[in-house]
Design an enzyme around this catalytic site. Structure first.
Site, mmCIF file in Angstrom:
data_model
loop_
_atom_site.group_PDB
_atom_site.id
_atom_site.type_symbol
_atom_site.label_atom_id
_atom_site.label_comp_id
_atom_site.label_asym_id
_atom_site.label_seq_id
_atom_site.Cartn_x
_atom_site.Cartn_y
_atom_site.Cartn_z
ATOM 1 N N HIS A 78 0.804 -1.223 0.000
ATOM 2 C CA HIS A 78 0.000 0.000 0.000
ATOM 3 C C HIS A 78 0.841 1.279 0.000
ATOM 4 O O HIS A 78 0.528 2.239 0.720
ATOM 5 C CB HIS A 78 -0.945 0.014 1.204
ATOM 6 C CG HIS A 78 -2.004 -1.061 1.183
ATOM 7 N ND1 HIS A 78 -2.477 -1.638 0.030
ATOM 8 C CD2 HIS A 78 -2.705 -1.644 2.208
ATOM 9 C CE1 HIS A 78 -3.413 -2.538 0.340
ATOM 10 N NE2 HIS A 78 -3.560 -2.567 1.655
ATOM 11 N N HIS B 63 -9.900 1.830 0.500
ATOM 12 C CA HIS B 63 -9.753 0.742 1.469
ATOM 13 C C HIS B 63 -10.784 0.821 2.600
ATOM 14 O O HIS B 63 -10.462 0.600 3.761
ATOM 15 C CB HIS B 63 -8.335 0.758 2.032
ATOM 16 C CG HIS B 63 -7.851 -0.570 2.515
ATOM 17 N ND1 HIS B 63 -8.441 -1.236 3.563
ATOM 18 C CD2 HIS B 63 -6.851 -1.369 2.088
ATOM 19 C CE1 HIS B 63 -7.798 -2.368 3.762
ATOM 20 N NE2 HIS B 63 -6.832 -2.475 2.877
ATOM 21 N N GLU C 132 -11.536 -4.095 -2.649
ATOM 22 C CA GLU C 132 -10.666 -3.071 -3.218
ATOM 23 C C GLU C 132 -10.547 -3.293 -4.723
ATOM 24 O O GLU C 132 -9.857 -4.206 -5.162
ATOM 25 C CB GLU C 132 -9.284 -3.159 -2.557
ATOM 26 C CG GLU C 132 -9.339 -3.064 -1.042
ATOM 27 C CD GLU C 132 -8.138 -3.747 -0.382
ATOM 28 O OE1 GLU C 132 -6.995 -3.467 -0.767
ATOM 29 O OE2 GLU C 132 -8.351 -4.587 0.509
#
Ligand code: BGC
Length: 400
Positions: A134, A221, A361
């Site tokens: 991420h 997210h 996601e």
């Protein structure tokens, strides 16, 4: 005068002509946007924008471009917040689960934090040993974005912008093992627009450019619990994924590179299954993920890589709430909240435990920069990275 200049900006932004009043959606006149303060991070103020229509509201923070609350009715009209959250900014700054945020530059994992573009190998923070996750230690989720309200005659929204400088993703103040040296190449201006219409569609539009070849994979997210944040696990909620295949992973959750059929496995969500039904079996992929933590390969018509199509539908049989995702992205990561650990509170005041929320996601496949057979995540100077995901909220009185 202010309204006029705002109208002009909207026309430029969307490139559409103003529709006559008669073409407005029923309920469009009830769309509203309000702004309030959500504290400060260091010396920077954090604002919260709340978009609302007749039925529902969505609150967005400038910090992390976070979806902080989504209040929607159940089949009897009872409203609950279905997005896991925090009440205070100090919790968000200490939190490591990306709750509600926009993740970038690269949503999901890059193996060993390394990838090669042209003749150069780039190295990133190892923040999810042994991989980069991420965007590294300081991804887009911990940046304070600039915000402007936007309105069209069918939607109300907030436009968030952030300038990601070359070298982000290798955090000088947080050494990792092995150390990184380059971060991501290219300076990347990013725009994310959240907008709400009168038909309970929350639309997320992402746009970015770059001055050097780079990789980009942006997603939201949020963790969902359609029974209401803090009400218990999502194991009785039911999911359908529009995917015949998924990308199996190794024990560090990096794709092997294969696209495996879901048929005959607990990964088969082509028809509705509850999350809990098969999650604790000994299927090796579920053991690696401690539950679901995988990317599904979304089915598309051959040659179609751009249109918005249905990716996932989540339902809560008890409340009747339904959430449907439409996207132009090739994949969706379904993460069943396996690492929520009982220490982090939402506005309900209840501790979240494993499985108290799930993330869906929409994205490119994990570790695409190291898998030439996956759809490319490379963005070059002159390209415009552009992607859209729409979340529709309804109840089973109206659809399913
Ligand atoms: C990943 C999980 C990770 C989580 C962090 C998800 O997108 O797939 O493996 O633990 O993010 O919150």
């Amino acid at each position: 005068m202010r309204a006029l200049s705002c109208g002009v900006a909207v026309l430029l932004l969307t490139g559409v002509m103003a529709a006559p009043a008669a073409a407005r959606d029923p309920g469009a006149e009830e769309l509203s946007i309000t702004k309030s303060s959500f504290g400060t991070v260091g010396s920077q103020p954090v604002d919260r924008y709340t978009l609302a229509n007749h039925d529902m509201s969505v609150s967005i923070l400038t910090y992390g471009a976070i979806v902080q609350a989504v209040n929607v009715p159940d089949r009897r009209g009872q409203v609950a917040n279905v997005a896991l959250n925090f009440a205070a900014i100090s919790n968000y700054t200490r939190n490591g689960d990306y709750r509600g945020s926009i993740v970038g530059r690269y949503g999901n994992r890059i193996a060993k934090g390394r990838f090669t573009l042209g003749a150069t190998t780039y190295s990133l923070d190892i923040n999810n040993d042994p991989n980069s996750l991420h965007g590294g230690f300081e991804g887009f989720n911990v940046k304070n974005w600039a915000a402007t309200p936007v309105r069209t005659n069918k939607t109300v929204g907030v436009k968030l912008t952030y300038l990601s400088k070359a070298g982000e993703g290798c955090t000088q103040t947080r050494p990792s093992t092995p150390p990184c040296s380059t971060g991501y190449p290219g300076t990347v201006p990013v725009t994310v627009v959240y907008s709400l219409d009168a038909r309970n569609n929350l639309r997320i539009d992402y746009v970015a450019t770059t001055d050097k070849p780079t990789v980009l994979n942006l997603t939201n997210h949020a963790y969902w619990n359609l029974a209401g944040e803090g009400s218990g696990t999502i194991y009785d909620q039911e999911l359908r994924l529009n995917a015949d295949r998924y990308t199996p992973v190794d024990a560090t959750l990096i794709p092997t590179g294969a696209l495996e059929p879901v048929e005959g496995t607990p990964m088969d969500f082509r028809s509705f299954h509850s999350i809990g039904e098969r999650i604790r079996g000994n299927f090796e992929q579920l053991v690696f993920g401690r539950g679901y933590d995988h990317n599904w390969v979304l089915d598309r018509r051959p040659g179609d890589t751009t249109s918005l199509s249905e990716a996932a539908t989540l339902t809560d049989p008890a409340s009747g709430r339904v959430l449907t995702f439409y996207t132009d992205q090739p994949g969706i990561q379904f993460y069943s909240g396996n690492f929520l650990d009982g220490t982090l509170y939402g506005t309900s005041g209840r501790q979240y435990r494993q499985g108290d929320g799930l993330a869906l996601e929409t994205q490119h496949f994990p570790d695409s920069p190291n898998h030439p057979n996956f759809p490319s995540t490379v963005v070059r100077p002159g390209d415009t990275y552009k992607t859209t995901t729409v979340l529709n909220f309804s109840t089973d009185r109206r659809r399913r």
